[in-house]
Design a protein around this motif. Sequence first.
Motif, PDB file in Angstrom:
ATOM      1  N   SER A   1       0.831  -1.205   0.000  1.00 13.06           N
ATOM      2  CA  SER A   1       0.000   0.000   0.000  1.00 13.06           C
ATOM      3  C   SER A   1       0.865   1.254   0.000  1.00 13.06           C
ATOM      4  O   SER A   1       0.608   2.221  -0.734  1.00 13.06           O
ATOM      5  CB  SER A   1      -0.922  -0.015   1.229  1.00 13.06           C
TER       6      SER A   1
ATOM      7  N   LYS B   1       1.068   4.083  -2.970  1.00 15.65           N
ATOM      8  CA  LYS B   1       0.774   5.497  -2.708  1.00 15.65           C
ATOM      9  C   LYS B   1       1.976   6.380  -3.048  1.00 15.65           C
ATOM     10  O   LYS B   1       1.821   7.506  -3.539  1.00 15.65           O
ATOM     11  CB  LYS B   1       0.372   5.683  -1.243  1.00 15.65           C
TER      12      LYS B   1
ATOM     13  N   THR C   1       1.888   6.669  -6.765  1.00 15.22           N
ATOM     14  CA  THR C   1       0.645   7.315  -7.192  1.00 15.22           C
ATOM     15  C   THR C   1       0.713   8.820  -6.962  1.00 15.22           C
ATOM     16  O   THR C   1       0.389   9.625  -7.847  1.00 15.22           O
ATOM     17  CB  THR C   1      -0.562   6.729  -6.420  1.00 15.22           C
TER      18      THR C   1
ATOM     19  N   GLU D   1       1.630   8.196   4.807  1.00 13.27           N
ATOM     20  CA  GLU D   1       1.093   7.008   4.135  1.00 13.27           C
ATOM     21  C   GLU D   1       1.883   6.543   2.925  1.00 13.27           C
ATOM     22  O   GLU D   1       1.630   5.458   2.394  1.00 13.27           O
ATOM     23  CB  GLU D   1      -0.364   7.277   3.724  1.00 13.27           C
ATOM     24  N   ALA D   2       2.856   7.346   2.466  1.00 12.67           N
ATOM     25  CA  ALA D   2       3.619   6.961   1.283  1.00 12.67           C
ATOM     26  C   ALA D   2       5.121   6.851   1.556  1.00 12.67           C
ATOM     27  O   ALA D   2       5.801   6.033   0.950  1.00 12.67           O
ATOM     28  CB  ALA D   2       3.380   7.961   0.154  1.00 12.67           C
TER      29      ALA D   2
ATOM     30  N   PHE E   1      -6.709   9.995   2.585  1.00 12.74           N
ATOM     31  CA  PHE E   1      -6.414   9.192   1.406  1.00 12.74           C
ATOM     32  C   PHE E   1      -7.089   7.843   1.567  1.00 12.74           C
ATOM     33  O   PHE E   1      -6.765   7.076   2.436  1.00 12.74           O
ATOM     34  CB  PHE E   1      -4.894   9.025   1.290  1.00 12.74           C
TER      35      PHE E   1
ATOM     36  N   LEU F   1      -6.196   2.254  -1.145  1.00  9.87           N
ATOM     37  CA  LEU F   1      -5.987   1.833  -2.521  1.00  9.87           C
ATOM     38  C   LEU F   1      -6.205   0.332  -2.633  1.00  9.87           C
ATOM     39  O   LEU F   1      -5.974  -0.413  -1.688  1.00  9.87           O
ATOM     40  CB  LEU F   1      -4.559   2.155  -2.955  1.00  9.87           C
TER      41      LEU F   1
END
Length: 311
Positions: A69, A73, A76, A190-191, A305, A308
Motif C-alpha cells: 500500500s 501510494k 501514485t 502514508e507513502a 487518502f 488503494l
Amino acid sequence: MPPQIRALTPELQQTANEQLHEVPDRLEADLEAFKTWIKQQPHLNSRTDDQFLVAFLRGCKFSLERAKSKLDKYYTLRTKYPDHFNVTTTRGPKFREIHQTGALVYLPTPLNGNGPRIAIWRMGLCPVEKYNILECMQVAQAMQEITILEDDYANVNGIVFIMDMKGATAAHMFQMTPSMAKKFTVFSEEALPLRPKAQHFINTITGFEQVFNIFKPMMSKKMQGRLFVHGSKMGLLTEQVPLQYLSKNYGGENGAIEDIVAAWEKKFDEYEDFFQANATYRTDESLRPGNPIDFEGLFGIEGSFRKLNVD
C-alpha cells in the motif's frame, strides 16, 4: 542470491529484529514476495532494487500488505503531483541555491549516537520573495530519497525533525495552503517509508499557533502526539535532543552546517542519474485494476487518502 543490501550494525540489527519484526534469514523471501507483487501490477512501474524495497518493508514493520500500500501510494502521489513529490534533477540553479543556504540539513550523528536521524529545516533562510514552498520541498524530497537508500539509522529508527522558524514571517506560513498541507501530510504518513518519530518547532513566530491548529487535525492521532512546540525555549528542545546532538551552529557537536552542505552537494552530483531515472518510475491510472482513484475526493480537508486496491 542473497539480498543486495548493506549489513546493519549489530545494534541496528537487534533493533530491526525486535521492533520492526525483521528476520534476517527470511529477508530474501520477503523481498522476493514484494517483487513478485510489483511485477503483477499492470499500473505500477517501480524501482525494484533490494535496498530501496527493504526500506518500505522496514518502514511498515515487515507487513507486506502495508508495504504494498505504501509503495503504491508513493508512486501514485509522485505521478499525480510531480511538483510536490517527484524530483528528476538536482542540477537546477535554484535547487542548488536553496540547498546552499543550509536551510535543510540531516545531521551526521544520529540522536544518542545510534538512534533516529536528526533533520533541521531553518525556514527563515528561504525568503519567500526568492523561493516558493514547493521549490524548497523539492530539495527536502531529494534529500529524503537519498536517505531512503543510504541511511540505516533513519530507516530503522526513524527521523526526528526540527523546524526552526527564526527569521521566518507570516508569509512563510501562508505559502502552505490547507490543500498543500494535506498532500504533504498524507505523503509523509502514508507513502514515505521513513517514520517520523518527533517534530519539534522552535523560535515560533506570531501567528504560528493559529496556522498550526488548522493543520494539526490533518495528522493521525499518533503523529499529533509527537508534535512539540517550544517557542523560543531551547531548553525544552534540549531536554529531548541533548545539545551535543545539535550542530555546531546551535552550540552542539554534531557537525557544522557548512560542511554538511558541501558533503551533500557532492552527493547530489553522484545521484543525478538516479534522479533523472525518476521520470520513468510512475503509475498509469488507466491500467490500474479495479476502480480508478477519485483524486478530487481524496484530499478534502476533512477527508483522508482512501484505501488503494493493492491486493
